[in-house]
Structure formats: structure tokens, C-alpha cells
Design an enzyme around this catalytic site. Structure first.
Site, PDB file in Angstrom:
ATOM      1  N   ARG A  55     110.133  84.936  45.435  1.00  0.00           N
ATOM      2  CA  ARG A  55     110.949  85.104  44.236  1.00  0.00           C
ATOM      3  C   ARG A  55     112.323  85.689  44.598  1.00  0.00           C
ATOM      4  O   ARG A  55     113.292  85.498  43.877  1.00  0.00           O
ATOM      5  CB  ARG A  55     110.242  86.009  43.214  1.00  0.00           C
ATOM      6  CG  ARG A  55     110.892  85.910  41.834  1.00  0.00           C
ATOM      7  CD  ARG A  55     110.152  86.688  40.755  1.00  0.00           C
ATOM      8  NE  ARG A  55     110.307  88.115  40.898  1.00  0.00           N
ATOM      9  CZ  ARG A  55     109.314  88.984  41.058  1.00  0.00           C
ATOM     10  NH1 ARG A  55     108.062  88.577  41.107  1.00  0.00           N
ATOM     11  NH2 ARG A  55     109.555  90.267  41.187  1.00  0.00           N
ATOM     12  N   TYR A 109     126.845  70.474  26.246  1.00  0.00           N
ATOM     13  CA  TYR A 109     125.523  69.857  26.345  1.00  0.00           C
ATOM     14  C   TYR A 109     124.634  70.397  25.211  1.00  0.00           C
ATOM     15  O   TYR A 109     124.645  71.598  24.934  1.00  0.00           O
ATOM     16  CB  TYR A 109     124.959  70.216  27.714  1.00  0.00           C
ATOM     17  CG  TYR A 109     123.632  69.604  28.046  1.00  0.00           C
ATOM     18  CD1 TYR A 109     123.516  68.243  28.288  1.00  0.00           C
ATOM     19  CD2 TYR A 109     122.497  70.393  28.146  1.00  0.00           C
ATOM     20  CE1 TYR A 109     122.296  67.687  28.608  1.00  0.00           C
ATOM     21  CE2 TYR A 109     121.269  69.838  28.472  1.00  0.00           C
ATOM     22  CZ  TYR A 109     121.174  68.489  28.698  1.00  0.00           C
ATOM     23  OH  TYR A 109     119.966  67.935  29.021  1.00  0.00           O
ATOM     24  N   LYS A 207     121.161  65.937  38.142  1.00  0.00           N
ATOM     25  CA  LYS A 207     122.056  64.812  37.884  1.00  0.00           C
ATOM     26  C   LYS A 207     122.668  64.300  39.203  1.00  0.00           C
ATOM     27  O   LYS A 207     121.952  63.866  40.059  1.00  0.00           O
ATOM     28  CB  LYS A 207     123.107  65.213  36.860  1.00  0.00           C
ATOM     29  CG  LYS A 207     122.531  66.014  35.662  1.00  0.00           C
ATOM     30  CD  LYS A 207     121.636  65.172  34.768  1.00  0.00           C
ATOM     31  CE  LYS A 207     120.860  65.999  33.734  1.00  0.00           C
ATOM     32  NZ  LYS A 207     121.669  66.850  32.871  1.00  0.00           N
TER      33      LYS A 207
HETATM   34  C1  LIG Z   1     121.447  67.969  32.095  1.00  0.00           C
HETATM   35  C2  LIG Z   1     122.496  68.971  31.846  1.00  0.00           C
HETATM   36  C3  LIG Z   1     122.174  70.337  31.713  1.00  0.00           C
HETATM   37  C4  LIG Z   1     120.741  70.837  31.764  1.00  0.00           C
HETATM   38  O1  LIG Z   1     120.168  70.620  33.010  1.00  0.00           O
HETATM   39  P1  LIG Z   1     118.594  70.454  33.246  1.00  0.00           P
HETATM   40  O2  LIG Z   1     118.489  70.245  34.716  1.00  0.00           O
HETATM   41  O3  LIG Z   1     118.139  69.283  32.423  1.00  0.00           O
HETATM   42  O4  LIG Z   1     117.945  71.728  32.783  1.00  0.00           O
HETATM   43  C5  LIG Z   1     123.203  71.226  31.505  1.00  0.00           C
HETATM   44  N1  LIG Z   1     124.492  70.814  31.423  1.00  0.00           N
HETATM   45  C6  LIG Z   1     124.833  69.524  31.546  1.00  0.00           C
HETATM   46  C7  LIG Z   1     126.269  69.142  31.462  1.00  0.00           C
HETATM   47  C8  LIG Z   1     123.863  68.556  31.748  1.00  0.00           C
HETATM   48  O5  LIG Z   1     124.204  67.273  31.848  1.00  0.00           O
END
Ligand SMILES: *Cc1c(COP(=O)(O)O)cnc(C)c1O
Length: 395
Positions: A55, A109, A207
């Protein structure tokens, strides 16, 4: 070294045995053996560097953290279990010793807005929203509301607006507010907000960075000032990424610059093609010379790189026509995410902005005929052919 080189090499080359492995292994151990209890005592006291519990620290995560620190030009980083976990801990670290007021961009988001409104506000934090593309409004809001921190995204979703981060960072610094930037859409290839004066930069690594639609993760990169509070919070709250996901993310990042370059050039081609299609009413893309933020875009982004998101409105289309168009797509993936190697399409009114009334959406400029493409690395001709056949047989 340049970003493309760092993406391949940074973080690796640790020596766990007689030879150095070319990629960092997945370290699953949560605990360790020590030569003596004295040594364990020194590690607990931070007098000697070393691992003691997953952790707190993990060698696979540490390699990924070193890598993203190099790419964003930070002082250190934290690998988190998701992008949302990254946002939560970044805001918490930013506000530890600051006024509990978050000034947020009004285009964020969806889950980030929900986090602000349904978690931070009920916990006693104040939240205000501002159009971060209106520099005068941002300066006024900073002067009037005296925020402890400012939260914005480098490129907004789904209308792809770009604020002048350098100006906002300077105003934040003068006012003693921390600047937290979600750099998910831009990636460090287009923008390195820490170099422009931000204090904490975060990513949904799910992403572009990991890039293959097979891992959920988040990353926070910090300047020197916030690194200790960030890691301290994490040691206690434990939002950390697992070592398997960490390995996958690092593996993805090695090719991220190549993928992103291709995705950006594909997006330019697609945006141009869509703009001339008779069924398309309007295209939103940062390369557009008539883009409302073109001055900031020209100043902040490298030439020819405008990101790989393209939004567009279908002429005379309502929900039924939009669904028909999406159902006719054979190659482009109907999905909620973005940044993967394959091209994806999303209907904001159905997904990210579903909880808003049509009127609220209209006020934000998100019309019910708006679609958002996340452009992949395919041969762009094939993506165009798929969109063309799905648009062509409309009616
Ligand atoms: C997808 C996304 C998030 C959240 O990320 P997760 O990995 O789904 O928790 C936050 N900000 C933006 C701009 C995103 O595209």
C-alpha cells in the site's frame, strides 16, 4: 531525452538479480524479508529507502511512477486504481492546507462533476464553476471566491475547448491556489501542464496512456510541493494500482507516442472529411482556424497535433436517426471510453451527459445531434469508408 525515448526507457532497468530485465517484472509480494530488524526499523522510519508494504510502495508501481514523472516533467507520481481515484486523491492533496473551495471548469468529465457535487460538497467543501476559456471570468472568480484549488481539463469533453493553462497557472499562483489539471485528453505529448505552472497533473491511464482497452488505472504527477502530502494520503487511504495493471499500463506507454501521433493525424483527416460531408452540420476539432480557443491551441500544442477526439453534429438528426447511424457502423466501436487503438463513437446525450435535461445540455452547447469520435490507429481510409456507408444510407 525526448518524450518518445523516455516513453520506451524511463522507469525500467532496475536490477533485482544478477541481470537487468528489459521490462520491470510484476512484483506481487505485499511484504519483504529484511536482513535485520534494525533495517526494517530504519525503513519504517524513512531513514533508509526500501519497500515494506504494497500500500506504501511497490517496485512495479514505482517503475510506472518514474516513467510518468519523466513524461510529465514532475517531481514524483502516484499510480492509482482508476482515473477517478487519481482525481479524488489529487484534490484531497491540493486542499489539505488550503481554503476548502474548489473552483472547477464548467465543462468536466461527467463522473468528475458527480464527485464534486455528491461527494466533496456533502463533505463540506465548497464548489464553484467557471468557464475556463474566458480568462477574465477566471481571474474574476479567483479574486472573488479565493479558491483553495482550481480543477480543469486540458481539452474539454465533448466540445474540445482549450483554456490558457499558462495564464490560469499564473493567476492561481498569485492567489495561492493549487492548480490541478486532468491531462487525459491531451496526454504529455501535446501538453505538460506542470511545465506551464500546474501543481498536480492527473490521467485516466485507462485511455491513451495504456491505450488498448484492457486496463483501468489512474496517475497523479506532482510538483515538489505536493508530493509528500500526496504520497502520505495514499499510504493511509490506499487507492493504489495493482502490480498487474501497473505492468500493463507501462507496457502500453512504451508505444503511446507512436499511437498518439497516428491518432492525431487520423483525427485531422477525419475532421476534414466530416466537415465536407453533406450530412454533417458542424465539426468540433481544435485544428479549426475558427475554433474559439485557437490562440491558446496554437500557443500550447505542438504544430499539427490537436488530439484525437473529433465531435460532430448530424444534420436534422434526433435520437432515432443518431441510433440508426450508430447501428449501421461496422468497424467503429460503439462504446463509452476513449483513447484506445480502435476508433470509438459515443453519443453524449445518451452517456456522459445523460443525467442532464435537454435544456441543460443545450445551455452547455451539447445538442441532441452531437456525436463524439475517439480516433484510433487504423488506416483512416477504412474508418472514413465505415462512417461514409453509415451516413450515406441515412433516411
Ligand atoms: C475516463 C476519464 C476519467 C475517469 O477515469 P477512469 O479511469 O474511468 O476512472 C477522468 N477524466 C477524464 C477526462 C476521462 O476521460
Amino acid at each position: 531525452m525526448k518524450l518518445e525515448t523516455l516513453a520506451v526507457h524511463a522507469g525500467d532497468r532496475k536490477k533485482p538479480g544478477p541481470q537487468v530485465p528489459v521490462t520491470t517484472p510484476i512484483h506481487t509480494a505485499t511484504t519483504y524479508f529484511y536482513d535485520t530488524t534494525e533495517q526494517l526499523d530504519r525503513i519504517f522510519a524513512h531513514e533508509e529507502s526500501g519497500y515494506c508494504y504494497s500500500r506504501f510502495d511497490n517496485p512495479t508501481n514505482a517503475a510506472l511512477e518514474e516513467l510518468i514523472t519523466a513524461l510529465e516533467g514532475g517531481a514524483g507520481a502516484l499510480a492509482c486504481a482508476s482515473g477517478m481515484a487519481a482525481i479524488q486523491i489529487a484534490l484531497s492533496a491540493a486542499l489539505m492546507d488550503r481554503r476548502k473551495f474548489i473552483l472547477a471548469a464548467d465543462a468536466l468529465y461527467g463522473a468528475t462533476v458527480r464527485m464534486l457535487m455528491s461527494i466533496f460538497e456533502p463533505l463540506g467543501f465548497e464548489v464553484g464553476f467557471v468557464d475556463i476559456c474566458d480568462s477574465a471570468a477566471v481571474e474574476r472568480a479567483i479574486a472573488e471566491r479565493r479558491p483553495g484549488c482550481i480543477l480543469l481539463e486540458t481539452v474539454s469533453n465533448p466540445l474540445l475547448r482549450v483554456g490558457a493553462i499558462d495564464h490560469i497557472a499564473a493567476a492561481a499562483r498569485t492567489a495561492g491556489a493549487a492548480l490541478v489539471v486532468d491531462n487525459t485528453f491531451a496526454t504529455p505529448l501535446l501538453s505538460r501542464p506542470l511545465e506551464l505552472g500546474a501543481n498536480l497533473v492527473l490521467h485516466s491511464a485507462t485511455k491513451y496512456l495504456a491505450g488498448h482497452g484492457d486496463v483501468l488505472g489512474g496517475l497523479v504527477v506532482s510538483d515538489q510541493e505536493y508530493l509528500e502530502p500526496l504520497r502520505d494520503l495514499s499510504r493511509t487511504c490506499g487507492p493504489v494500482l495493482g502490480p498487474f495493471e501497473s505492468y500493463l499500463t507501462m507496457r502500453g506507454i512504451k508505444t503511446f507516442a507512436l499511437r498518439m501521433e497516428r491518432q492525431c493525424s487520423n483525427a485531422c483527416r477525419l475532421a476534414g472529411w466530416l466537415a465536407s460531408h453533406p450530412s454533417v452540420e458542424r465539426v468540433y476539432f481544435p485544428a479549426d482556424p475558427a475554433h474559439p480557443d485557437s490562440a491558446a491551441i496554437r500557443k500550447l500544442f505542438p504544430q499539427g497535433m490537436y488530439g484525437a477526439m473529433v465531435s460532430f453534429e448530424l444534420k436534422d438528426a434526433g435520437r432515432q436517426e443518431i441510433f440508426g447511424f450508430m447501428d449501421r457502423l461496422r468497424l467503429v466501436v460503439r462504446s463509452t471510453s476513449l483513447g484506445d487503438v480502435h476508433t470509438m463513437i459515443l453519443y453524449p446525450a445518451m452517456s456522459s451527459h445523460r443525467d442532464l435535461s435537454p435544456k441543460q445540455r443545450e445551455r452547455m452547447g451539447i445538442r441532441d445531434n452531437l456525436l463524439r469520435l475517439s480516433v484510433g490507429i487504423e488506416a483512416v481510409e477504412d474508418v472514413i469508408a465505415d462512417l461514409d456507408q453509415a451516413l450515406g444510407s441515412r433516411g
